[in-house]
Enzyme design. Structure first.
Site, PDB file in Angstrom:
ATOM      1  N   TYR A   1       0.771  -1.221   0.027  1.00 27.23           N
ATOM      2  CA  TYR A   1      -0.066   0.040  -0.041  1.00 27.23           C
ATOM      3  C   TYR A   1       0.795   1.209   0.010  1.00 27.23           C
ATOM      4  O   TYR A   1       0.756   2.206  -0.938  1.00 27.23           O
ATOM      5  CB  TYR A   1      -0.891  -0.046   1.322  1.00 27.23           C
ATOM      6  CG  TYR A   1      -1.690   1.358   1.326  1.00 27.23           C
ATOM      7  CD1 TYR A   1      -2.769   1.513   0.579  1.00 27.23           C
ATOM      8  CD2 TYR A   1      -1.495   2.264   2.378  1.00 27.23           C
ATOM      9  CE1 TYR A   1      -3.634   2.506   0.361  1.00 27.23           C
ATOM     10  CE2 TYR A   1      -2.304   3.314   2.471  1.00 27.23           C
ATOM     11  CZ  TYR A   1      -3.248   3.374   1.650  1.00 27.23           C
ATOM     12  OH  TYR A   1      -3.861   4.660   1.725  1.00 27.23           O
TER      13      TYR A   1
ATOM     14  N   LYS B   1       1.913   3.913  -3.109  1.00 28.79           N
ATOM     15  CA  LYS B   1       1.651   5.258  -3.176  1.00 28.79           C
ATOM     16  C   LYS B   1       2.958   6.112  -3.338  1.00 28.79           C
ATOM     17  O   LYS B   1       3.099   7.114  -4.080  1.00 28.79           O
ATOM     18  CB  LYS B   1       1.035   5.759  -1.577  1.00 28.79           C
ATOM     19  CG  LYS B   1      -0.308   5.178  -1.400  1.00 28.79           C
ATOM     20  CD  LYS B   1      -0.970   5.675  -0.054  1.00 28.79           C
ATOM     21  CE  LYS B   1      -0.542   6.881   0.359  1.00 28.79           C
ATOM     22  NZ  LYS B   1      -1.532   7.265   1.556  1.00 28.79           N
TER      23      LYS B   1
END
Length: 193
Positions: free
Chosen positions: A18, A22
């Site tokens: 995650y 990003k």
């Protein structure tokens, strides 16, 4: 693919895919933006809105909201965490307002700026606040089951230590499964012929 992604993220120093993806997205924007101004706003946990369009509104169920819904439905009866810890949440409408303000403030500037947006310094919200507000709300506005009966509202129990959590899981789930005649390998079940 999941395991490969996790290994790759950890190889480059990120704890999970995650945050790794990003970071990759931010790097891609930074490399390809040219002379365009760029402002990156990194909010903490985004939750339901404070006021606009109406207090508590959220589209979909994400992050902490799924815990609240699980509690409201009686599916989550305990939570691993410390009531005194700060839960760094930001209302969705405040995130949108901050995005618009940072874009307006930095338009025309060729710089690359990164802002971190959180609530924990000026307006800290503890897990105790979440538990107290959730209990009060669902006590005043109880959920109704499919059959029309009112679902009882119980306090959410917080467990501070991993030892306490393991004891609870063992007593509530593991031991009952081990003593069930349907799970014991030596049990002979009667068959209907």
């Amino acid at each position: 693919m999941k395991e490969l992604g996790i290994r790759r993220a950890k190889l480059f120093g990120w704890p999970n895919t995650y945050v790794f993806t990003k970071a990759m997205g931010e790097m891609l924007l930074g490399h390809s933006r040219g002379d365009l101004p760029m402002v990156i706003l990194r909010p903490t946990i985004i939750t339901s809105v404070q006021s606009d369009p109406l207090p508590g509104w959220i589209e979909g169920t994400r992050t902490i909201d799924s815990v609240i819904i699980g509690y409201a439905k009686g599916k989550i009866t305990c939570f691993f965490g410390d009531l005194d810890n700060i839960m760094d949440v930001v209302p969705g409408d405040m995130v949108v307002n901050a995005m618009m303000a940072t874009m307006a403030a930095h338009s025309g500037q060729p710089a690359e700026l990164v802002y971190h947006m959180s609530s924990s310094v000026r307006n800290p919200v503890t897990y105790a606040t979440l538990e107290h507000c959730g209990f009060r709300y669902f006590l005043a506005n109880p959920r109704v089951g499919r059959d029309g009966s009112v679902m009882p509202t119980k306090r959410l129990r917080f467990i501070k230590s991993m030892v306490g959590f393991r004891v609870l899981m063992t007593l509530r789930y593991k031991l009952p499964l081990e003593v069930s005649p349907y799970t014991h390998p030596c049990t002979i079940l009667p068959h209907a012929f």
